[in-house]
Design an enzyme around this catalytic site. Structure first.
Site, PDB file in Angstrom:
ATOM      1  NE  ARG A  50      -2.491   0.418   3.358  1.00 59.21           N
ATOM      2  CZ  ARG A  50      -3.101   0.568   4.509  1.00 59.21           C
ATOM      3  NH1 ARG A  50      -4.388   0.731   4.549  1.00 59.21           N
ATOM      4  NH2 ARG A  50      -2.442   0.534   5.648  1.00 59.21           N
ATOM      5  CE  LYS A 149      -0.409 -21.129  10.801  1.00 53.82           C
ATOM      6  NZ  LYS A 149       0.444 -20.317  11.676  1.00 53.82           N
ATOM      7  CG  HIS A 179       6.272 -23.056   7.470  1.00 55.24           C
ATOM      8  ND1 HIS A 179       5.375 -22.578   8.386  1.00 55.24           N
ATOM      9  CD2 HIS A 179       7.379 -23.376   8.169  1.00 55.24           C
ATOM     10  CE1 HIS A 179       5.943 -22.594   9.590  1.00 55.24           C
ATOM     11  NE2 HIS A 179       7.153 -23.077   9.493  1.00 55.24           N
ATOM     12  CE  LYS A 183       9.162 -26.581   9.846  1.00 58.59           C
ATOM     13  NZ  LYS A 183      10.286 -25.785  10.321  1.00 58.59           N
ATOM     14  CG  ASP A 236       0.373 -19.676  15.709  1.00 54.59           C
ATOM     15  OD1 ASP A 236       0.289 -19.187  14.571  1.00 54.59           O
ATOM     16  OD2 ASP A 236       1.447 -19.726  16.347  1.00 54.59           O
ATOM     17  CG  HIS A 241       2.414 -25.690  11.440  1.00 56.67           C
ATOM     18  ND1 HIS A 241       2.268 -25.339  10.123  1.00 56.67           N
ATOM     19  CD2 HIS A 241       2.757 -24.535  12.086  1.00 56.67           C
ATOM     20  CE1 HIS A 241       2.527 -24.038   9.978  1.00 56.67           C
ATOM     21  NE2 HIS A 241       2.818 -23.537  11.159  1.00 56.67           N
ATOM     22  CE  LYS A 340       4.429 -19.016  19.401  1.00 53.86           C
ATOM     23  NZ  LYS A 340       5.157 -19.130  18.150  1.00 53.86           N
TER      24      LYS A 340
HETATM   25  C1  BG6 Z   1       4.105 -20.404  12.361  1.00 53.83           C
HETATM   26  C2  BG6 Z   1       3.457 -19.913  13.624  1.00 53.83           C
HETATM   27  O1  BG6 Z   1       3.154 -20.905  11.474  1.00 53.83           O
HETATM   28  O2  BG6 Z   1       5.043 -21.436  12.683  1.00 53.83           O
HETATM   29  C3  BG6 Z   1       4.494 -19.402  14.588  1.00 53.83           C
HETATM   30  O3  BG6 Z   1       2.539 -18.885  13.308  1.00 53.83           O
HETATM   31  C4  BG6 Z   1       5.546 -20.458  14.846  1.00 53.83           C
HETATM   32  O4  BG6 Z   1       3.890 -19.004  15.825  1.00 53.83           O
HETATM   33  C5  BG6 Z   1       6.093 -21.010  13.540  1.00 53.83           C
HETATM   34  O5  BG6 Z   1       6.580 -19.857  15.600  1.00 53.83           O
HETATM   35  C6  BG6 Z   1       6.998 -22.196  13.796  1.00 53.83           C
HETATM   36  O6  BG6 Z   1       7.653 -22.546  12.607  1.00 53.83           O
HETATM   37  P1  BG6 Z   1       9.051 -23.311  12.633  1.00 53.83           P
HETATM   38  O7  BG6 Z   1       9.348 -23.539  11.190  1.00 53.83           O
HETATM   39  O8  BG6 Z   1      10.013 -22.394  13.311  1.00 53.83           O
HETATM   40  O9  BG6 Z   1       8.817 -24.566  13.404  1.00 53.83           O
END
Ligand code: BG6
Length: 492
Positions: A50, A149, A179, A183, A236, A241, A340
């Site tokens: 933007r 996401k 993602h 991996k 999250d 994941h 976390k």
């Molecule tokens: C993200 C989350 O999708 O994945 C984050 O939103 C998280 O909160 C992250 O830290 C973890 O990814 P990775 O590749 O570091 O395990």
């Protein structure tokens, strides 16, 4: 190493091109693929955002971002010069569709190329950007759209996004990113299961006692606290994941690696998840929130301090007992946990096999531990199988658990590419195998929504845990009630 084939010439438009994801992940990933010769000379990267910015200003930002985010020694001045020539900037307001002229002019005349709109933006912009692309005649036969996401906040909002984007792009043009699927070690799960005949007969209820999946992070929520507080660990990490890991682990063997063959099997797992209802949440789920503590001898603030003292009910830790209702997995609990500010960054799947049916070793004196297969996802990726062995020496059987330990890093002495490098190349190739299909995302939300409703109805609160620990005590009790315990590194 697999041979690297260049992808067809493309225009990749990154909406949110000035944001954190673009700087931290997407541009470094493209830089590496370019360095390896996978990007043709004419391909272009167009940042759409933007703010008013000249191309030179944007390039200065990207250069600083690459210097910060590439590993030491990876930034190369000569390569930056050639890479920067592909990068353009087009000021674009996602909602002001009639003002996209800069972008339209840049893309005009290149309709035959692969054209990817990558939405590294908040999900609230997904529908608007897709409509803007269509409104401006930018959706081409070779067009693709990538959604980052979180894909919505619940089942309903995910369906809404899918409908809005689906009105502009066909399903096979939509790439929903998780993602974790990019991996290396997650992909290795497929190799482990389907390129070895050893495990398949054991991959079922008759041989496996339980499965434990841990995705632990030592970092806190830091700068993302505002976003995170609306989301929490379940949405999250688990909705996407961890459920994807469950699917790859538990699915039936697909007939091929064809994207629909794999996704057809994954969706069956998601549809077989036993719902966790309001009356189950206390027994099957744990919510936690970190308080101040220490990690690696450094003191760290609590979540509420990071929120600047505001009250919050968001969970930064979640543990669940998940059950899959099908012939293969009936009565095999899957214990999941993620959080976390835990003791360390550590992700793995631990498969605990059944105890021996009858021990011929005198029980009081010698303990026959069940075999464990540990699939370590990060860091130090690898596979470790623990077996019982006799300690050498005379005087009876002294049994001890020993490990067959395979470290991928030591075995394959190569750089591990970041997940985004692979995922971006797969989008450009038009291969959706590593992306989530609409029905998968919706089925995952459906299951997660049930838990959130249960939490709301039962008013289940997040229990405090000290930063640097492994989560609240209730997490250990979740397994303790079933006569089990989380496996730690010390279990060999
Ligand atoms: C993200 C989350 O999708 O994945 C984050 O939103 C998280 O909160 C992250 O830290 C973890 O990814 P990775 O590749 O570091 O395990």
């Amino acid at each position: 190493m697999a041979q690297l084939v260049p992808v067809d010439t493309f225009d990749l438009i990154i909406f949110g091109g000035t944001g954190d994801l673009a700087m931290r992940k997407l541009l470094p990933a493209l830089y590496h693929r370019d360095l390896d010769g996978q990007i043709t000379a004419d391909s272009r990267i167009v940042a759409a955002s933007r703010g008013a910015m000249t191309r030179e200003e944007y390039l200065a930002k990207v250069e600083a971002g690459l210097r910060d985010n590439l590993r030491e020694g990876e930034f190369d001045d000569a390569h930056w010069h050639s890479f920067s020539e592909r990068i353009h900037y087009a000021q674009t307001d996602a909602f002001a569709h009639d003002e996209w002229q800069g972008l339209v002019d840049l893309l005009g005349g290149h309709e035959d190329r692969v054209r990817v709109a990558y939405l590294a933006t908040a999900p609230s912009l997904f529908g608007a950007v897709a409509k803007g692309m269509k409104h401006n005649g930018l959706v081409t036969a070779q067009g693709r759209i990538v959604l980052e996401k979180p894909l919505g906040h619940d089942y309903e909002s995910a369906c809404e996004i899918n409908n809005e984007v689906g009105a502009c792009y066909a399903e096979n043009q939509i790439f929903r990113i998780d993602h974790y699927l990019g991996k290396e070690t997650v992909q290795n799960l497929l190799a482990l299961r389907f390129a070895n005949s050893l495990f398949e007969p054991l991959w079922r209820r008759s041989a496996i006692d339980n499965v434990q999946i841990t995705v632990a992070e030592d970092l806190g929520v830091g700068g993302r606290v505002e976003f995170y507080d609306r989301v929490g660990a379940l949405r999250d990490m688990v909705q996407n994941h961890i459920l994807q890991l469950v699917c790859l682990f538990a699915m039936e063997p697909p007939s091929s690696l064809h994207h629909d063959a794999v996704r057809d099997e994954k969706i069956k797992v998601l549809r077989s998840l036993r719902p966790i209802k309001a009356e189950d949440v206390k027994a099957k789920t744990v919510r936690g929130q970190y308080s101040a503590g220490a990690i690696n001898k450094q003191t760290v603030p609590g979540y509420i301090d990071e929120l600047q003292g505001n009250k919050s009910t968001a969970e930064t830790f979640v543990a669940l007992k998940l059950e899959i209702e099908n012939w293969r997995w009936s009565n095999v609990p899957f214990y999941l946990r993620t959080g976390k500010r835990l003791e360390e960054k550590h992700s793995e799947i631990v498969v605990q096999f059944q105890n021996v049916p009858h021990s011929i070793f005198p029980q009081q004196k010698y303990d026959v531990s069940p075999n464990l297969l540990r699939i370590r996802l990060q860091p130090d990726e690898g596979v470790k199988l623990s077996v019982m062995a006799k300690q050498p020496g005379p005087g009876g059987f002294d049994l001890q658990q020993v490990a067959l330990d395979l470290s991928f890093e030591e075995t394959f002495d190569v750089r591990y590419p970041d997940a985004y490098e692979r995922l971006l190349m797969e989008v450009l190739r038009g291969n959706p195998a590593l992306f989530m299909r609409r029905d998968e995302v919706e089925a995952a939300w459906h299951w997660i929504d049930g838990i959130i409703e249960g939490w709301e109805t039962s008013k289940q609160k997040a229990e405090a845990y000290v930063a640097g620990s492994w989560g609240p005590t209730a997490s250990s009790l979740l397994l303790d009630r079933d006569g089990r315990a989380w496996h730690t590194d010390q279990d060999s």
